[in-house]
Design a protein around this motif. Sequence first.
Motif, short mmCIF file in Angstrom:
data_model
loop_
_atom_site.label_atom_id
_atom_site.label_comp_id
_atom_site.label_asym_id
_atom_site.label_seq_id
_atom_site.Cartn_x
_atom_site.Cartn_y
_atom_site.Cartn_z
N PHE A 193 77.18 -36.61 1.29
CA PHE A 193 77.78 -35.28 1.28
C PHE A 193 78.06 -34.79 -0.14
O PHE A 193 77.97 -33.59 -0.40
N GLY A 194 78.37 -35.68 -1.05
CA GLY A 194 78.54 -35.30 -2.44
C GLY A 194 77.24 -34.76 -3.04
O GLY A 194 77.24 -33.72 -3.71
N GLU A 195 76.15 -35.47 -2.80
CA GLU A 195 74.84 -35.02 -3.31
C GLU A 195 74.41 -33.71 -2.64
O GLU A 195 73.88 -32.82 -3.30
N LEU A 196 74.64 -33.60 -1.33
CA LEU A 196 74.27 -32.39 -0.60
C LEU A 196 75.02 -31.18 -1.14
O LEU A 196 74.42 -30.15 -1.47
N GLY A 197 76.34 -31.32 -1.27
CA GLY A 197 77.15 -30.21 -1.78
C GLY A 197 76.82 -29.87 -3.22
O GLY A 197 76.74 -28.70 -3.59
N GLY A 198 76.63 -30.90 -4.03
CA GLY A 198 76.29 -30.67 -5.43
C GLY A 198 74.96 -29.98 -5.59
O GLY A 198 74.81 -29.07 -6.41
N ALA A 199 73.97 -30.41 -4.81
CA ALA A 199 72.64 -29.79 -4.89
C ALA A 199 72.70 -28.33 -4.48
O ALA A 199 72.13 -27.46 -5.14
N TYR A 200 73.43 -28.05 -3.39
CA TYR A 200 73.55 -26.67 -2.92
C TYR A 200 74.21 -25.79 -3.99
O TYR A 200 73.70 -24.71 -4.32
N ALA A 201 75.30 -26.27 -4.56
CA ALA A 201 76.01 -25.49 -5.58
C ALA A 201 75.12 -25.27 -6.81
O ALA A 201 75.05 -24.17 -7.36
N GLU A 202 74.42 -26.31 -7.24
CA GLU A 202 73.57 -26.19 -8.42
C GLU A 202 72.41 -25.22 -8.18
O GLU A 202 72.07 -24.41 -9.04
N ILE A 203 71.81 -25.28 -7.01
CA ILE A 203 70.69 -24.39 -6.69
C ILE A 203 71.15 -22.94 -6.71
O ILE A 203 70.49 -22.06 -7.28
N ARG A 204 72.30 -22.65 -6.07
CA ARG A 204 72.81 -21.27 -6.05
C ARG A 204 73.09 -20.77 -7.46
O ARG A 204 72.73 -19.65 -7.81
N GLN A 205 73.76 -21.58 -8.26
CA GLN A 205 74.10 -21.17 -9.63
C GLN A 205 72.85 -21.06 -10.50
O GLN A 205 72.77 -20.16 -11.34
N ALA A 206 71.90 -21.96 -10.32
CA ALA A 206 70.69 -21.95 -11.15
C ALA A 206 69.89 -20.68 -10.92
O ALA A 206 69.38 -20.09 -11.88
N PHE A 207 69.76 -20.23 -9.67
CA PHE A 207 69.01 -19.00 -9.43
C PHE A 207 69.74 -17.81 -10.04
O PHE A 207 69.11 -16.94 -10.65
N ALA A 208 71.06 -17.78 -9.89
CA ALA A 208 71.83 -16.68 -10.50
C ALA A 208 71.60 -16.65 -12.01
O ALA A 208 71.39 -15.58 -12.59
N ARG A 209 71.63 -17.81 -12.65
CA ARG A 209 71.35 -17.87 -14.10
C ARG A 209 69.92 -17.42 -14.39
O ARG A 209 69.66 -16.71 -15.36
N HIS A 210 68.98 -17.84 -13.55
CA HIS A 210 67.57 -17.51 -13.72
C HIS A 210 67.35 -15.99 -13.75
O HIS A 210 66.55 -15.50 -14.53
N VAL A 211 68.05 -15.28 -12.88
CA VAL A 211 67.86 -13.82 -12.82
C VAL A 211 68.90 -13.07 -13.65
O VAL A 211 68.87 -11.85 -13.72
#
Length: 146
Positions: A9-27
Motif C-alpha cells: 500500500f505504501g508503494e501503491l499510494g506513492g506511485a499514484y501521488a508521484e504520477i499525478r504530480q509528475a503530469f502536473a509538472r510536465h504540463v
Amino acid sequence: METPEDRFFGELGGAYAEIRQAFARHVGMSAPRLRVLMRLWRDGETSHSDLRRILSLDGASVTRLIKEFEAEGLVSRRIDPADNRYTLANLTPAGAQAAAELARSHQAYQVRLLDGVTAEEQETVLRALTRVCANVDRIERDPQGR
C-alpha cells in the motif's frame, strides 16, 4: 517492522501521488488546477459546491481557481437559476480547447509511463486493484467480517 501489506500500500499510494504530480509538472499546471479544468471538461457545467465535494478541495480553493480560469478566459460563471445560492462554472470554447489538448497530452504521457510494462503486467495490476476494491466494498458492508 514493515509488513508486505505495508509495502504494497505504501508503494501503491506513492506511485499514484508521484504520477499525478509528475503530469502536473510536465504540463506546467498545479494538480488542483488540472483537476478542476478536466472535471469541467468531462462533466460540463458544475457548481462550485459539487467541484469542492468531488475533488475534495476546500471552497475557497475552488472559488480562487475558478476565478483564475475566468480571468484567463477559460471558464465562465453564472448563478444557478434553480437556486441562487449556488454558482455554476462552465468551460468557454477556449477552456474546452485547452482541456482537450491536456487530455491528448495526458494520453501520450500515459503511453510513455507504461514503456516497458507489458500488457500482461498491466492486466495483473488491474486484476489486483479490482480485487482490492472489491475487498473494500465487502469490508464496508461487513466491518466485523461475519
